[in-house]
Design a protein around this motif. Sequence first.
Motif, short mmCIF file in Angstrom:
data_model
loop_
_atom_site.label_atom_id
_atom_site.label_comp_id
_atom_site.label_asym_id
_atom_site.label_seq_id
_atom_site.Cartn_x
_atom_site.Cartn_y
_atom_site.Cartn_z
N TYR A 247 0.79 -1.22 -0.21
CA TYR A 247 0.14 0.45 0.16
C TYR A 247 0.99 1.40 -0.05
O TYR A 247 -0.05 2.39 0.05
N GLY A 248 2.28 1.40 0.30
CA GLY A 248 3.77 2.27 -0.59
C GLY A 248 2.72 3.05 1.65
O GLY A 248 2.75 4.32 1.23
N ALA A 249 2.78 2.38 2.77
CA ALA A 249 2.79 2.97 3.93
C ALA A 249 3.84 2.93 4.87
O ALA A 249 4.53 1.70 4.67
N ASP A 250 3.31 3.52 5.35
CA ASP A 250 4.41 3.05 7.07
C ASP A 250 4.12 1.26 7.55
O ASP A 250 2.91 1.28 7.60
N VAL A 251 4.84 1.12 8.53
CA VAL A 251 4.41 -0.01 8.85
C VAL A 251 4.13 0.05 10.94
O VAL A 251 5.07 0.93 11.01
N PRO A 252 2.65 -0.42 10.46
CA PRO A 252 2.05 -0.26 11.98
C PRO A 252 2.99 -0.71 13.02
O PRO A 252 3.75 -1.59 13.07
N ALA A 253 2.93 0.35 14.01
CA ALA A 253 3.81 0.10 15.20
C ALA A 253 3.49 -1.35 15.79
O ALA A 253 3.78 -1.97 16.71
N GLY A 254 1.61 -1.62 16.16
CA GLY A 254 1.57 -2.53 17.15
C GLY A 254 0.41 -3.40 16.19
O GLY A 254 0.49 -3.99 15.38
N ALA A 255 -1.02 -3.10 16.29
CA ALA A 255 -1.87 -3.94 15.45
C ALA A 255 -2.11 -3.45 13.83
O ALA A 255 -1.82 -2.43 13.36
N ILE A 256 -2.76 -4.70 13.41
CA ILE A 256 -2.68 -3.77 12.23
C ILE A 256 -4.45 -3.33 11.63
O ILE A 256 -5.24 -4.20 11.94
N PRO A 257 -4.05 -2.80 11.10
CA PRO A 257 -5.56 -1.71 10.82
C PRO A 257 -6.17 -3.03 9.71
O PRO A 257 -6.03 -3.74 9.31
N ALA A 258 -7.39 -3.06 10.43
CA ALA A 258 -8.75 -4.14 9.43
C ALA A 258 -8.68 -3.97 8.10
O ALA A 258 -8.98 -5.06 7.44
#
Length: 601
Positions: A247-258
């Motif tokens: 998605y060309g986005a930053d890696v989430p720090a914790g949980a994955i967005p649904a």
Amino acid sequence: LPGLGAAAAQAAPAPADDLRAEVDAFLKDFTARWLPLDTKSAEAAWVASTDVSEEHTQAQVVAEQAVNQVVGAPEVIRDVARFLERKADLTDLQVRQLEKLRLRTAEAPGTIPDVVKARVEAEARQSATQDGFTYTVRKPDGTEENPSANRIDQVLLTSRDLAERELYWKASKEIGGPLRDGLLRLRELRNRVARELGFSDFFALQVADYGMSVDEMLRLCDQLVADVMPLYQQLHVWAKHQLARRYGADVPAGAIPAHWLTNRWGQNWPGLVEGVDMDAPFQGKPKEFITEQAERFYTSMGFPKLPESFWAKSDLFPAAPASGRKKNSHASAWHIDLDRDVRSLMSVEPDNQWFDTAHHELGHIYYFLSYSRPEVPPLLREGANRAFHEGVGDLIGLAAGQRPYLKQVGLLTPEAEAAPATTFLLSSALEGASIVFLPWSAGVMTRFEHDFYSGAIADDALNAGWWARVRQYQGIEPPGERPETLCDAATKTHINDDPAQYYDYAVGTVLKFQLHDHIAREILKQDPRECNYFGDPRVGDFLRDILRLGATRDWNAVLREATGEGLTARPLVAYFEPLSQWLDRENAGRTPGWPEAPNPS
């Protein structure tokens, strides 16, 4: 019920032979009255699911009420309780039938007919609301789309536009609003029904089918989550980085967005493994091919061809939009008359996911047919436990994805054949009922429904309670706040129409790998990760020895006799050991987990 057996208790007990004869006569009479009504009820439910309308919903209610009047009659409750007080004098087959009947009476006790009737009506309304819902996607340009469930799933599977993904994900959850109040009403009615015959709540009534207490089932599910959590956390961190690149986005720090995930609930994560297109072999095939090939899998192992009535009466493909007909979008198998009338409800499309699903659903169908024989009384024509049905279906789904089978039947591309074995292990861990699935099934669904029926979740905090469990067990979070006017839990069909039983799928997943490991290693003498059941009657013989029993034997004994050990996740964990080693290398330097993650120790 207190006092119902008092008069009988004061009389001299009948000799054991006389008691067994009385029980036989009771069961014969009950079956003769119940089975025709049960068949009519199943037929009405089929019509209501395949052609949603108010008229069909009402017909389903009437048919189910007729069954309940027989099953839950006070005299049936009284006699079953009286007979079970002397179970030591009865045959094992008699006791098993009486125990099954006891659980059925607890679903519809005639001592509270108004509550039972209200439950039937409420469940029918909930199903009609669910099956008749029209999804709406409101696009930025002001236009609207009314996508099918399949269309939503396809967008979530393929789109790389996060804004578009969020639109479709949120649209998939709108159905929870109309279902929310109905679910709360159903909890009240289901609990009142269960408590009438002494169960603490509806969840406890459903668990009783396993011969287990609620605490025992929760401990079992917690153990299954703990067994796979180390590998799940490896997959979780790998998926975060894979999706961030996509998605060309930053890696989430914790949980994955649904909405980043490729399934509406994150129960599996298809499409994350790149480089092998498993859908390609199905493009251009006739629409009938997938189900017919699934039948050929079974017949190659010595199972009979499906009855002609299966093909005539099943509903296997999406409803044509021009028809205006709405149908339940969830794949299912139906045993209408507990004999030869077997059907499947699917919406088959030409892709690998439906190939797996068709093999799974026919597993249920062949289970139905295998135990529909005179030696198995109608009351025991079901799986050794409910999870056995899911486990057998999943077992064949697993076998259908093995490369030697796909190659033999011409469904393996050169790219797939040349791909590393870890590619297929990764796909299996993410996409099927295996590693990613267990924190969802044994964790989120089981804990939410237990807490929902026990009252641990407040009525005005259903979404908060749901997402707390999703974060804890799956490490997934919603894209923004979820209002309590919705009910995201109710978007999962099982919460509404197959309630308090989702641990069946968790136990079935473990059972699948246990049976597969035995078949591969002990019968075929092949690597469990690269084996082929197709054309081998020895596998069919092994499976039929289990399926033909129905529920006439204790499920623990059946499993031990078949595999040499009780239920264990050991074969599942061993199956994915090469993948765990690969992920260790891929995830080097990355921190796994999320703040709420359960401790795998």
